[in-house]
Design an enzyme around this catalytic site. Structure first.
Site, PDB file in Angstrom:
ATOM      1  N   HIS A   1      41.616  45.769  48.022  1.00 34.57           N
ATOM      2  CA  HIS A   1      41.011  47.092  47.785  1.00 34.57           C
ATOM      3  C   HIS A   1      39.491  46.937  47.830  1.00 34.57           C
ATOM      4  CE1 HIS A   1      44.842  49.004  46.495  1.00 34.57           C
ATOM      5  NE2 HIS A   1      45.134  47.773  46.125  1.00 34.57           N
ATOM      6  N   LEU A   2      38.863  47.542  48.836  1.00 34.35           N
ATOM      7  CA  LEU A   2      37.400  47.444  48.969  1.00 34.35           C
ATOM      8  C   LEU A   2      36.672  48.623  48.321  1.00 34.35           C
ATOM      9  CD1 LEU A   2      36.921  46.036  52.602  1.00 34.35           C
ATOM     10  CD2 LEU A   2      36.799  44.802  50.420  1.00 34.35           C
TER      11      LEU A   2
ATOM     12  N   ASN B   1      43.567  53.676  49.293  1.00 32.69           N
ATOM     13  CA  ASN B   1      43.475  54.524  48.089  1.00 32.69           C
ATOM     14  C   ASN B   1      42.023  54.661  47.658  1.00 32.69           C
ATOM     15  OD1 ASN B   1      43.434  51.812  47.211  1.00 32.69           O
ATOM     16  ND2 ASN B   1      44.385  52.292  45.249  1.00 32.69           N
TER      17      ASN B   1
ATOM     18  N   ASP C   1      49.407  52.806  49.013  1.00 27.39           N
ATOM     19  CA  ASP C   1      49.338  51.867  47.884  1.00 27.39           C
ATOM     20  C   ASP C   1      48.665  52.457  46.638  1.00 27.39           C
ATOM     21  OD1 ASP C   1      49.865  49.453  46.599  1.00 27.39           O
ATOM     22  OD2 ASP C   1      47.832  48.761  46.954  1.00 27.39           O
TER      23      ASP C   1
ATOM     24  N   HIS D   1      54.264  50.812  48.311  1.00 31.38           N
ATOM     25  CA  HIS D   1      54.079  50.410  46.904  1.00 31.38           C
ATOM     26  C   HIS D   1      55.386  50.754  46.180  1.00 31.38           C
ATOM     27  CE1 HIS D   1      51.812  50.322  42.983  1.00 31.38           C
ATOM     28  NE2 HIS D   1      52.767  51.170  42.660  1.00 31.38           N
TER      29      HIS D   1
ATOM     30  N   HIS E   1      53.036  43.046  46.730  1.00 25.26           N
ATOM     31  CA  HIS E   1      53.028  42.525  45.347  1.00 25.26           C
ATOM     32  C   HIS E   1      54.411  42.363  44.691  1.00 25.26           C
ATOM     33  CE1 HIS E   1      52.825  46.852  44.597  1.00 25.26           C
ATOM     34  NE2 HIS E   1      51.521  46.944  44.717  1.00 25.26           N
TER      35      HIS E   1
ATOM     36  N   ASP F   1      45.890  41.330  46.472  1.00 19.94           N
ATOM     37  CA  ASP F   1      45.847  42.659  45.847  1.00 19.94           C
ATOM     38  C   ASP F   1      44.536  42.788  45.054  1.00 19.94           C
ATOM     39  OD1 ASP F   1      46.436  45.217  45.048  1.00 19.94           O
ATOM     40  OD2 ASP F   1      48.065  44.655  43.691  1.00 19.94           O
TER      41      ASP F   1
ATOM     42  N   HIS G   1      37.663  46.593  39.292  1.00 21.79           N
ATOM     43  CA  HIS G   1      37.400  47.728  38.403  1.00 21.79           C
ATOM     44  C   HIS G   1      36.160  47.401  37.588  1.00 21.79           C
ATOM     45  CE1 HIS G   1      41.081  49.906  39.250  1.00 21.79           C
ATOM     46  NE2 HIS G   1      41.799  48.823  39.027  1.00 21.79           N
TER      47      HIS G   1
ATOM     48  N   GLY H   1      44.553  46.211  37.533  1.00 20.19           N
ATOM     49  CA  GLY H   1      44.046  45.520  38.714  1.00 20.19           C
ATOM     50  C   GLY H   1      43.246  44.285  38.355  1.00 20.19           C
TER      51      GLY H   1
END
Ligand code: NCD
Ligand code: ZN
Ligand code: ZN
Length: 437
Positions: free
Chosen positions: A65-66, A97, A155, A182, A235, A308, A312, A327
């Site tokens: 997740h970028l 997302n 996801d 997901h 995952h 994954d 955050h 996360g």
């Protein structure tokens, strides 16, 4: 421009090569692997002395997740790709997302153009399965694929409707586009924040039962079998999921699957501290699940290890466990966790572990990466697999340092990372080993 990386242990899982030698790169491509010292460097060749180190294809992480666009306070394409490089990762597939979600051509093109301008590793945007990730109508998959998208996923959210998931598999199947669902049945996972086991009960945390994950995996396997379309399961965290995927593969279902380093390194025992950095979706399971994940990696049921990587901010983690965002920022710890939990323990050879982080994820995404074959892109990681180090979350290159592995003593240090023959990361202590003849 030629580069010689010399005196290394050169490992290329794609060809099964694992031997001492030299790796030659030219004009951004792999030239060849030779026995050590077989050819001397010429004037103007760059030389990297990798004595004592492993040289391997740069890692391919198919689940990252970028956060850009929309949550640049957590991570950006610039910071996330730098974190990847620091972790030895040279290609990432980034999840859609974001805000707005990557469900249309303009957003895909924006991510690709930012990645080109500001990214230091290869970025493969994953687009949404459904418009707005709402699970109501399919995104324009043909158009997204034409822009370069290799996989689709909502996801963070499952495609709840079996009918829509079946259509998604069929449309994507026609395009040979990979579907990553997901896997979570929300009516069962509800507001659960930890694996529904003894620890969650003892600590008073609401539980996620295994069935809440496995029902969705069972459904998706049935749909993939019936439609004959490709499905990838992200995952994977439970023993039951491994068993079902193993059985489906034996029947010829076109399914691939990944697990994440944190499921190999943690069990729900670690909840006892209430450290919100342990909160992740799906939750870390019990030791028996972890053993099944390792067996699944060993026998090929689980094809890939993907981080994954889910950065955050502190604000979203510094609160009570149940309210913290799920996360783990994983790009800078994944290689070390795999070396420590799988390789140093003798559970998997270094070559086989690396296969699950290079050739296999590249094959799942159908991208020409993850190999040191002559002519391949010169994406390379140089690392010391034996070096002992203490993980320092505060030194992360990632903009977020939400990791449960801070202060963990682990094996493995990335010395340098090259993308298309250019050094995009080096350990300062290793700098002196990189020079021009
Ligand atoms: C992911 C995120 O933060 O985007 N969180 C997580 O705990 N894994 C979402 C996801 O991967 O489902
Ligand atoms: Zn997910
Ligand atoms: Zn994810």
């Amino acid at each position: 421009m030629r580069t010689l990386i010399k005196n290394a242990r050169v490992i290329d899982p794609a060809s099964g090569h694992d031997a001492p030698g030299d790796l030659w790169l030219e004009d951004g491509k792999v030239l060849e692997i030779t026995p050590a010292g077989a050819r001397a460097a010429q004037k103007n060749d760059a030389v990297i002395d990798a004595a004592g180190a492993v040289v391997a294809p740069g890692l391919v992480d198919l689940h990252v997740h970028l956060r850009e666009p929309g949550e640049e306070y957590k991570e950006t394409i610039a910071s996330g790709t730098r974190a990847a490089a620091a972790g030895g990762v040279t290609s990432v597939a980034c999840m859609p997302n974001t805000h707005p979600p990557i469900d249309n051509l303009a957003t895909v093109e924006m991510v690709l153009s930012k990645a080109k301008q500001q990214g230091v590793v290869n970025v493969y945007p994953i687009a949404c399965i459904t418009k707005g990730r709402k699970g109501e109508e399919l995104a324009e998959m043909g158009e997204l694929q034409a822009a370069g998208v290799k996989a689709v996923s909502d996801d963070g959210e499952p495609v709840a409707s079996p009918m829509l998931m079946r259509s998604a598999l069929q449309y994507a199947g026609m395009l040979d586009l990979l579907v990553i669902n997901h896997a979570e049945e929300k009516s069962l996972t509800g507001n659960g924040v930890a694996h529904a086991g003894f620890m969650a009960a003892k600590l008073g945390l609401s539980g996620v039962p295994r069935s809440g994950l496995e029902i969705m995996i069972a459904r998706d396997l049935l749909l993939a079998e019936e439609t004959g379309c490709r499905l990838h399961i992200p995952h994977v965290s439970t023993a039951g999921a491994v068993r079902m995927i193993r059985e489906a593969k034996a029947r010829g279902v076109k399914v691939t699957a990944e697990t994440a380093p944190h499921y190999l390194a943690l069990t729900d025992e670690c909840l006892a501290t209430y450290d919100t950095n342990v909160r992740v979706n799906p939750p870390v399971p019990e030791a028996s699940d972890q053993a099944a994940l390792i067996a699944g990696l060993q026998d090929g049921t689980l094809d890939a290890i993907a981080t994954d990587h889910a950065p955050h901010s502190r604000r979203e983690k510094e609160m009570e466990f149940a309210l913290a965002a799920p996360g783990i920022s994983g790009l800078e710890t994944s290689l070390s966790l795999v070396l420590t939990t799988l390789v140093a323990t003798g559970k998997m050879s270094l070559l086989e572990a690396l296969r699950r982080m290079t050739a296999n994820p590249a094959a799942i995404l159908k991208i020409p990466k993850g190999t040191l074959a002559p002519g391949a892109d010169a994406d390379v990681v140089i690392f010391n697999p034996e070096a002992e180090r203490v993980i320092q979350a505060k030194e992360f290159v990632s903009q977020s340092n939400n990791t449960p592995f801070d202060q963990w003593q682990v094996k493995g240090r990335v010395l340098a990372t090259l993308v298309a023959g250019q050094v995009v990361f080096f350990d300062p202590a290793f700098e002196g080993k990189i020079r021009k003849v």
